[in-house]
Design an enzyme around this catalytic site. Structure first.
Site, PDB file in Angstrom:
ATOM      1  N   ASP A  92      21.490   0.648 -24.669  1.00 53.44           N
ATOM      2  CA  ASP A  92      22.171   1.136 -26.095  1.00 53.44           C
ATOM      3  C   ASP A  92      21.289   1.056 -27.026  1.00 53.44           C
ATOM      4  O   ASP A  92      20.658  -0.016 -27.421  1.00 53.44           O
ATOM      5  CB  ASP A  92      23.124  -0.258 -25.985  1.00 53.44           C
ATOM      6  CG  ASP A  92      24.037  -0.199 -27.464  1.00 53.44           C
ATOM      7  OD1 ASP A  92      23.660   0.773 -28.205  1.00 53.44           O
ATOM      8  OD2 ASP A  92      24.684  -1.151 -27.888  1.00 53.44           O
ATOM      9  N   TYR A 135      27.373  12.469 -39.125  1.00 52.76           N
ATOM     10  CA  TYR A 135      26.187  12.882 -38.390  1.00 52.76           C
ATOM     11  C   TYR A 135      25.070  13.516 -39.071  1.00 52.76           C
ATOM     12  O   TYR A 135      24.008  13.220 -38.625  1.00 52.76           O
ATOM     13  CB  TYR A 135      27.034  14.175 -37.426  1.00 52.76           C
ATOM     14  CG  TYR A 135      26.172  14.838 -36.439  1.00 52.76           C
ATOM     15  CD1 TYR A 135      25.846  14.297 -35.032  1.00 52.76           C
ATOM     16  CD2 TYR A 135      25.521  16.149 -36.719  1.00 52.76           C
ATOM     17  CE1 TYR A 135      25.127  15.405 -34.363  1.00 52.76           C
ATOM     18  CE2 TYR A 135      24.802  16.986 -35.913  1.00 52.76           C
ATOM     19  CZ  TYR A 135      24.308  16.194 -34.611  1.00 52.76           C
ATOM     20  OH  TYR A 135      23.597  17.116 -33.976  1.00 52.76           O
ATOM     21  N   ILE A 179      24.361  24.252 -29.482  1.00 51.53           N
ATOM     22  CA  ILE A 179      23.808  24.227 -28.305  1.00 51.53           C
ATOM     23  C   ILE A 179      24.896  24.018 -27.176  1.00 51.53           C
ATOM     24  O   ILE A 179      25.809  22.822 -27.386  1.00 51.53           O
ATOM     25  CB  ILE A 179      22.889  23.240 -27.799  1.00 51.53           C
ATOM     26  CG1 ILE A 179      21.737  23.679 -28.748  1.00 51.53           C
ATOM     27  CG2 ILE A 179      22.468  23.227 -26.240  1.00 51.53           C
ATOM     28  CD1 ILE A 179      20.771  24.769 -28.499  1.00 51.53           C
TER      29      ILE A 179
END
Length: 252
Positions: free
Chosen positions: A60, A152, A187
């Site tokens: 994690d 993001y 991608i």
């Protein structure tokens, strides 16, 4: 063959998408690969596919203790770390008005905190031997304005800046460690499929030179990762390596 022979590589988020392609490329060229993922079963599948001494570990990336434990395990198993690919990531479709503070912190914990912790705990292990190469996965989201990917893009912008800071620090302290960021465009990965509302429905990527607006394949990014991991890129540090088929240079 053998471009990274004798090196030990750790890839985060290695259980699928870009991370899995990176693991395969590094192993193909001789590296011992540590495939890590928060879902260790997916990492194990990639390690089994690779063989050749690859191992899978649960990681994690937002957990400091997990990083400490992972570096200890790698040191005990291999005695060295030469390549770190900070690849783990998530995506959230929301602009600044629609992003909650909880969502923002979740995205940044994985992609900003995760890269910070990876760099912090990889450097001492790399310094035990001959240095190494840290490769941080950023995005064209750090270079362009994508309203729908607010959190993001914020995280990827932090990755871009952290990379330069780490690169300069390593030079100033005399560490034989390079640090570069990679900025892919669109991608064809499971994460992109999810963001585009077509989970589990990949598009076929044609061979040869791709037309503008066509998504790339994970292997297109893995080729850049392999170059930066190898000694071929010894004169490159603190750089932004854009892999986007020209998206960021187009005037419209």
């Amino acid at each position: 063959m053998g471009r990274v022979a004798g090196k030990v590589a750790l890839v985060t988020g290695g259980g699928s998408g870009l991370g899995a392609a990176d693991c395969v490329a590094l192993a193909r060229e001789g590296a011992k690969v540590v495939v890590t993922d928060v879902k260790v079963e997916t990492a194990q599948k990639v390690a089994d596919q690779i063989g050749n001494g690859a191992i899978a570990l649960a990681l994690d990336v937002a957990s400091e203790q997990a990083w400490i434990d992972t570096m200890k395990a790698i040191d005990e198993k291999f005695g060295r770390l030469d390549i770190l690919v900070n690849n783990a990531g998530v995506v959230l479709n929301a602009d600044v008005e629609d992003t909650t503070l909880e969502q923002y912190r979740w995205v940044n914990a994985i992609m900003s905190d995760g890269v910070f912790l990876g760099c912090k705990y990889a450097i001492p292990l790399m310094n035990k031997n001959d240095g190494g190469s840290i490769i941080n996965m950023s995005s064209t989201g750090a270079l362009l304005g994508y309203p729908i990917f607010f959190a993001y893009s914020a995280a990827k912008g932090a990755v871009r800046s952290m990379t330069k800071s780490v690169a300069v620090m390593c030079q100033e302290k005399g560490y034989k460690i390079r640090c570069n960021s990679v900025h892919p465009g669109s991608i064809e990965t499971p994460m992109v499929q999810l963001a585009e509302g077509r989970p589990g429905k990949p598009n076929v990527i044609p061979s040869g030179v791709l037309k503008p607006g066509t998504a790339g394949a994970p292997e297109d990014v893995a080729a850049m990762i392999l170059f930066l991991a190898s000694d071929e890129s010894r004169f490159i540090t603190g750089a932004e390596m854009v892999v986007d088929n020209g998206v960021t240079i187009r005037p419209f």
